[in-house]
Design an enzyme around this catalytic site. Structure first.
Site, PDB file in Angstrom:
ATOM      1  N   GLU A 116       1.113  -1.258   0.224  1.00  0.00           N
ATOM      2  CA  GLU A 116      -0.203   0.107   0.263  1.00  0.00           C
ATOM      3  C   GLU A 116       0.865   1.080  -0.196  1.00  0.00           C
ATOM      4  O   GLU A 116       1.651   1.318   1.284  1.00  0.00           O
ATOM      5  CB  GLU A 116      -0.604  -0.440   1.413  1.00  0.00           C
ATOM      6  CG  GLU A 116      -1.937   1.488   1.093  1.00  0.00           C
ATOM      7  CD  GLU A 116      -3.213   0.628   2.126  1.00  0.00           C
ATOM      8  OE1 GLU A 116      -3.823  -0.604   2.054  1.00  0.00           O
ATOM      9  OE2 GLU A 116      -3.944   2.175   1.838  1.00  0.00           O
ATOM     10  N   ARG A 117       1.254   2.108  -0.850  1.00  0.00           N
ATOM     11  CA  ARG A 117       1.734   3.284  -1.165  1.00  0.00           C
ATOM     12  C   ARG A 117       2.728   2.836  -1.422  1.00  0.00           C
ATOM     13  O   ARG A 117       3.751   3.940  -1.159  1.00  0.00           O
ATOM     14  CB  ARG A 117       1.011   4.354   0.076  1.00  0.00           C
ATOM     15  CG  ARG A 117       0.005   4.500   0.932  1.00  0.00           C
ATOM     16  CD  ARG A 117      -0.852   5.137  -0.537  1.00  0.00           C
ATOM     17  NE  ARG A 117      -2.123   5.195  -0.223  1.00  0.00           N
ATOM     18  CZ  ARG A 117      -3.193   5.598  -1.012  1.00  0.00           C
ATOM     19  NH1 ARG A 117      -2.974   5.924  -2.180  1.00  0.00           N
ATOM     20  NH2 ARG A 117      -4.336   5.593  -0.851  1.00  0.00           N
TER      21      ARG A 117
ATOM     22  N   GLU B 263     -11.359   4.440   9.056  1.00  0.00           N
ATOM     23  CA  GLU B 263     -10.891   3.680   7.068  1.00  0.00           C
ATOM     24  C   GLU B 263     -11.374   2.801   7.072  1.00  0.00           C
ATOM     25  O   GLU B 263     -10.721   1.567   6.429  1.00  0.00           O
ATOM     26  CB  GLU B 263      -9.365   4.085   6.343  1.00  0.00           C
ATOM     27  CG  GLU B 263      -9.429   5.818   6.760  1.00  0.00           C
ATOM     28  CD  GLU B 263      -8.066   5.822   5.740  1.00  0.00           C
ATOM     29  OE1 GLU B 263      -7.073   4.675   5.804  1.00  0.00           O
ATOM     30  OE2 GLU B 263      -8.281   6.511   5.288  1.00  0.00           O
TER      31      GLU B 263
ATOM     32  N   ARG C 232      -2.979   3.473  17.236  1.00  0.00           N
ATOM     33  CA  ARG C 232      -2.739   4.734  16.496  1.00  0.00           C
ATOM     34  C   ARG C 232      -3.846   5.196  16.211  1.00  0.00           C
ATOM     35  O   ARG C 232      -5.215   4.800  16.762  1.00  0.00           O
ATOM     36  CB  ARG C 232      -2.843   4.785  14.317  1.00  0.00           C
ATOM     37  CG  ARG C 232      -2.071   3.583  13.854  1.00  0.00           C
ATOM     38  CD  ARG C 232      -1.757   2.987  12.758  1.00  0.00           C
ATOM     39  NE  ARG C 232      -1.192   3.580  11.435  1.00  0.00           N
ATOM     40  CZ  ARG C 232      -1.691   4.074  10.680  1.00  0.00           C
ATOM     41  NH1 ARG C 232      -2.941   4.183  10.173  1.00  0.00           N
ATOM     42  NH2 ARG C 232      -1.231   4.986   9.748  1.00  0.00           N
TER      43      ARG C 232
ATOM     44  N   ARG D 221     -12.115  17.469  10.600  1.00  0.00           N
ATOM     45  CA  ARG D 221     -11.472  16.223   9.689  1.00  0.00           C
ATOM     46  C   ARG D 221      -9.600  16.755  11.222  1.00  0.00           C
ATOM     47  O   ARG D 221      -9.790  15.505  11.627  1.00  0.00           O
ATOM     48  CB  ARG D 221     -10.844  15.967   8.751  1.00  0.00           C
ATOM     49  CG  ARG D 221      -9.883  14.224   8.695  1.00  0.00           C
ATOM     50  CD  ARG D 221      -9.906  14.155   7.786  1.00  0.00           C
ATOM     51  NE  ARG D 221      -8.754  13.086   7.210  1.00  0.00           N
ATOM     52  CZ  ARG D 221      -8.020  12.381   5.936  1.00  0.00           C
ATOM     53  NH1 ARG D 221      -8.580  12.825   5.425  1.00  0.00           N
ATOM     54  NH2 ARG D 221      -7.218  11.828   6.502  1.00  0.00           N
TER      55      ARG D 221
ATOM     56  N   ASP E 101      -2.788  13.891   7.063  1.00  0.00           N
ATOM     57  CA  ASP E 101      -2.774  12.663   6.462  1.00  0.00           C
ATOM     58  C   ASP E 101      -1.478  12.881   5.571  1.00  0.00           C
ATOM     59  O   ASP E 101      -0.946  12.979   4.658  1.00  0.00           O
ATOM     60  CB  ASP E 101      -3.406  12.407   5.555  1.00  0.00           C
ATOM     61  CG  ASP E 101      -3.218  11.122   5.223  1.00  0.00           C
ATOM     62  OD1 ASP E 101      -2.477  10.016   5.447  1.00  0.00           O
ATOM     63  OD2 ASP E 101      -3.488  10.217   4.367  1.00  0.00           O
TER      64      ASP E 101
ATOM     65  N   GLU F 224       4.781   9.466  13.915  1.00  0.00           N
ATOM     66  CA  GLU F 224       4.207   8.821  12.818  1.00  0.00           C
ATOM     67  C   GLU F 224       4.946   9.203  11.662  1.00  0.00           C
ATOM     68  O   GLU F 224       3.901  10.051  11.203  1.00  0.00           O
ATOM     69  CB  GLU F 224       2.945   7.558  12.325  1.00  0.00           C
ATOM     70  CG  GLU F 224       2.939   6.723  10.904  1.00  0.00           C
ATOM     71  CD  GLU F 224       1.746   6.195  11.253  1.00  0.00           C
ATOM     72  OE1 GLU F 224       1.098   5.839  11.983  1.00  0.00           O
ATOM     73  OE2 GLU F 224       0.728   6.194  10.020  1.00  0.00           O
TER      74      GLU F 224
ATOM     75  N   GLU G 166       3.706   8.837  -0.023  1.00  0.00           N
ATOM     76  CA  GLU G 166       2.746   8.358  -0.952  1.00  0.00           C
ATOM     77  C   GLU G 166       2.041   9.968  -1.438  1.00  0.00           C
ATOM     78  O   GLU G 166       1.344  10.395  -2.594  1.00  0.00           O
ATOM     79  CB  GLU G 166       1.700   8.692   0.414  1.00  0.00           C
ATOM     80  CG  GLU G 166      -0.300   8.823  -0.206  1.00  0.00           C
ATOM     81  CD  GLU G 166      -1.132   8.233   0.707  1.00  0.00           C
ATOM     82  OE1 GLU G 166       0.230   8.014   2.375  1.00  0.00           O
ATOM     83  OE2 GLU G 166      -1.805   8.103   0.759  1.00  0.00           O
TER      84      GLU G 166
ATOM     85  N   HIS H 263      -3.873  18.620   0.815  1.00  0.00           N
ATOM     86  CA  HIS H 263      -5.350  17.272  -0.284  1.00  0.00           C
ATOM     87  C   HIS H 263      -5.633  17.949  -1.226  1.00  0.00           C
ATOM     88  O   HIS H 263      -6.927  17.297  -1.169  1.00  0.00           O
ATOM     89  CB  HIS H 263      -5.991  17.255   1.342  1.00  0.00           C
ATOM     90  CG  HIS H 263      -5.834  15.069   1.075  1.00  0.00           C
ATOM     91  ND1 HIS H 263      -6.124  14.674   0.116  1.00  0.00           N
ATOM     92  CD2 HIS H 263      -5.701  14.550   2.490  1.00  0.00           C
ATOM     93  CE1 HIS H 263      -6.324  13.489  -0.292  1.00  0.00           C
ATOM     94  NE2 HIS H 263      -6.307  13.422   1.768  1.00  0.00           N
TER      95      HIS H 263
HETATM   96  O1  GCW Z   1      -2.846   7.996   4.325  1.00  0.00           O
HETATM   97  C1  GCW Z   1      -3.808   6.725   4.174  1.00  0.00           C
HETATM   98  C2  GCW Z   1      -3.569   6.127   2.799  1.00  0.00           C
HETATM   99  C3  GCW Z   1      -4.113   4.687   2.798  1.00  0.00           C
HETATM  100  C4  GCW Z   1      -3.011   4.631   4.536  1.00  0.00           C
HETATM  101  C5  GCW Z   1      -4.396   5.350   5.410  1.00  0.00           C
HETATM  102  C6  GCW Z   1      -3.636   4.783   6.913  1.00  0.00           C
HETATM  103  C7  GCW Z   1      -2.687   2.494   5.212  1.00  0.00           C
HETATM  104  O2  GCW Z   1      -3.897   6.691   1.400  1.00  0.00           O
HETATM  105  O3  GCW Z   1      -3.611   4.470   2.315  1.00  0.00           O
HETATM  106  O4  GCW Z   1      -3.819   2.894   4.765  1.00  0.00           O
HETATM  107  O5  GCW Z   1      -3.215   6.812   6.018  1.00  0.00           O
HETATM  108  O6  GCW Z   1      -2.691   5.515   7.587  1.00  0.00           O
HETATM  109  O7  GCW Z   1      -3.979   4.531   7.804  1.00  0.00           O
END
Ligand code: GCW
Length: 682
Positions: A147-148, A280, A313, A324, A353, A375, A381, A491
């Site tokens: 992922e990413r 998510e 997390r 958000r 994010d 983190e 990404e 974003h």
């Molecule tokens: O940044 C977003 C990403 C998701 C990622 C999520 C996260 C692992 O687009 O791909 O999933 O955050 O950090 O949980």
């Protein structure tokens, strides 16, 4: 005569440049010393468990050290953290001492790094890591997609790792790669790795996978690298063993205890769990009416007898509040003090994010009775994937300059590593792996020092190369901010892949906070997200002095302006220009910088081997084209609201808005862009 001599000299100089530089594929990263060593290293007497790590330290020195004999020593030093080390020149050579074998190994790598950088050891050198836990988070799925991830597939060959009939063959290519991975991490002080994606498959906890995990843990252990796993909170249900995952249910608690016991029987030094819960679409304690604290504590209780850690997390954003950026704080801050001592709350550096620029997450500093860890995202990404050169140390420095490193318990980095020969895709992306490790070890390090260290070890020590390229690296992240989303914009990425611009993106029925207009809020009046006291009031989550500063557009740093304020297009900026004008100039500057990067790099041809030279050159061309794409898309779109010309002294857009709106990139969350395919769409 004089002119003949001059031409002979010029000829000799150009011949020097013509000498072929050895081909390099980047696979050796910053660890390129070999041969010519006369190193000797003596080992301390140690018990068998400690020996493998010390042996590695001695072997590394024997293979590459060209100085006086080195003595390795296990020695307690109350002034240092356990993995800290002391390098001391003595009458007969050099002594490296530490209380732990890993510390001795770090000392050995440090000494070798000094040699590679041609920095001499003038006196005693002591170093002590700022954190006990310096950990990579791999977002690797069990099917080997990442992922990413933009550097090939996952390093972990689960098909082979879970094969109970297979035996480890230390000379196999995969095994060697695992060793090289552990070695690279150890060389920069990284001591933990979460193997799998936080969007975790429950399968990782099955017997077959745990055996695979054990095999990796055995390979990594001598390098001081402990293994951790991401777990799916609903695992007991998903694996068909229980009908609930309620953290207060006795059977559930027992299930996790038994699972932890099973893991520790296989891996006695297993590190613990990383959990993405109620985020998510992932399951979590809130599904059962419980809090994040109740969920985390249940796992913490299962791990505590083995001294394992839960990294829980705080990346949550349920639709509880209109902004958000406020949600993680709203959900977690009230839980301060409710977590077990072996829980660490893992908080992304910013409140949204991993954007190219975010203010720090207000959770830092707001939970004094709970250990927090930062983190950071090493994988790019939101900074051009593996196509754009973006050195991230300056971004992380910005974070550490506002969040005192001592207020954190640990630092995690979302890895950018894959099966690509050069590990990270872009030859310069490895600099971010390196920078993450160095900052997790010492968050006070400066970006320039890190860039210099990395360049000297990765390419060479010639100042004519190091000086301009370190300058390029230091400017690179700000350039990305400028051509993607300057002045606090955030974003406005295309749906799904987060690579290109799509500020207009509107998908009927989609969560509003997954759509760019939610963030930029452009309208006929102006642009930006009003997070002031009269807006969403996100400013009030910061300490009073900062809240005050951010709340007023006159005092808010301009690089956060549109993060905190919705301002008219003609708002007067500090430069005296209007907001619209200034916005145009930032985009323009970003594009011009990428062109400058191309020129700077081209001039470096004499100093770089042909393969890495051509690779970087090709990627810089993509970056320059993408920068133009970003500028044109954003300015032409925002212009439909601002209704003002792009200042005439700036370069005109070369694309049309309608044309740009048609661009569809054939990449999703888990795929790396196929360059050939991408070019068809550019
Ligand atoms: O940044 C977003 C990403 C998701 C990622 C999520 C996260 C692992 O687009 O791909 O999933 O955050 O950090 O949980």
């Amino acid at each position: 005569m004089r002119s003949m001599l001059r031409s002979l000299l010029t000829c000799a100089a150009s011949l020097l440049f013509l000498l072929p530089l050895k081909a390099e594929d980047g696979s050796r990263l910053w660890l390129r010393q070999e041969g010519g060593a006369n190193g000797s290293a003596t080992l301390p007497s140690a018990n068998r468990r400690l020996l493998p790590t010390l042996r590695i330290a001695a072997d590394e020195l024997r293979q590459a050290w060209r100085g006086a004999p080195v003595r390795l020593l296990l020695e307690k030093n109350d002034a240092l953290a356990p993995d800290g080390f002391r390098i001391r020149p003595t009458a007969s050579g050099v002594t490296i001492s530490s209380a732990t074998p890993a510390g001795v190994l770090y000392g050995a790598y440090r000494l070798l790094a000094l040699q590679a950088m041609e920095t001499s050891l003038t006196g005693e050198l002591t170093e002590s890591p700022a954190y006990d836990l310096r950990i990579l988070n791999h977002w690797d799925n069990l099917d080997r997609t990442v992922e990413r991830g933009y550097a090939g597939r996952s390093l972990w060959d689960w098909e082979e790792l879970t094969d109970s009939m297979a035996t480890d063959n230390p000379s196999s290519v995969t095994y060697q790669r695992y060793v090289a991975y552990a070695r690279a991490n150890a060389s920069i002080g990284i001591n933990g790795t979460v193997l799998n994606n936080v969007n975790a498959s429950p399968q990782i906890l099955t017997r077959a996978y745990l055996h695979g995990v054990k095999r990796l843990a055995d390979i990594f252990r001598p390098y001081g690298l402990r293994v951790y796993l991401s777990v799916n909170f609903a695992s007991p249900m998903a694996l068909g063993e229980l009908s609930t995952a309620d953290p207060l249910d006795e059977d559930v608690r027992h299930w996790w205890k038994a699972k932890a016991d099973e893991i520790y029987r296989l891996i006695p030094d297993f590190g613990g769990f990383l959990v993405k819960a109620n985020s998510e679409g992932q399951p979590g304690p809130c599904d059962f009416g419980r809090t994040h604290a109740e969920g985390a504590n249940m796992l913490a209780d299962a791990l505590a007898p083995h001294r394992g850690t839960v990294m829980w997390r705080a990346f949550v954003y349920s639709p509880t509040d209109a902004d958000r950026a406020k949600q993680a704080y709203l959900e977690f801050q009230p839980l301060d003090g409710q977590f077990r001592p072996n829980v660490i709350i893992q908080v992304k550096n910013g409140p949204i994010d991993f954007q190219p620029r975010e203010p720090y997450s207000p959770l830092f500093g707001a939970m004094p009775r709970t250990p927090l860890m930062a983190e950071l995202q090493v994988t790019q990404e939101y900074l051009g994937h593996a196509n754009h050169l973006a050195f991230l140390a300056p971004m992380w420095r910005e974070f550490f300059d506002l969040v005192p490193p001592a207020s954190l318990r640990a630092v995690a980095g979302v890895a950018n590593i894959g099966t690509d020969d050069n590990w990270c895709g872009h030859p310069f992306a490895a600099a971010n792996w390196y920078a993450f490790g160095r900052l997790a070890w010492n968050p006070a390090l400066g970006s320039e020092a890190i860039a210099n260290e990395w360049l000297r070890q990765t390419f060479g020590t010639d100042e004519a190369f190091v000086a301009p390229i370190s300058q390029l690296m230091l400017e690179s992240r700000e350039a990305v901010v400028d051509y993607m989303m300057p002045l606090g914009l955030h974003h406005i990425f295309a749906w799904g892949h987060h690579y290109g611009p799509e500020p207009w993106c509107d998908i009927p029925g989609a969560r509003p906070d997954w759509l760019p207009p939610y963030y930029h809020r452009a309208d006929s009046i102006g642009i930006g997200f009003d997070r002031t006291r009269t807006g969403s009031d996100a400013v009030s989550q910061y300490p009073p002095a900062l809240a005050e500063l951010y709340n007023d557009p006159a005092t808010c740093p301009e690089h956060y302006l549109l993060w905190f304020h919705h301002l008219p297009w003609n708002y007067a900026m500090k430069s005296g220009r209007t907001l619209w004008d200034e916005l145009c100039r930032h985009y323009d500057r970003g594009v011009r910088q990428t062109r400058g990067f191309q020129q700077t790099w081209d001039a470096m041809k004499p100093y770089v081997d042909p393969d890495r030279f051509a690779d970087v050159q090709a990627r810089l061309r993509i970056q320059a084209r993408d920068a133009t794409w970003w500028r044109d898309a954003c300015l032409l779109y925002f212009q439909t609201f601002a209704r003002q010309p792009i200042p005439y002294d700036l370069e005109r857009p070369i694309h049309g808005l309608d044309e740009l709106k048609q661009v569809q990139l054939p990449i999703g969350n888990h795929e790396c862009p196929d360059e050939e395919l991408l070019n068809k769409y550019r």
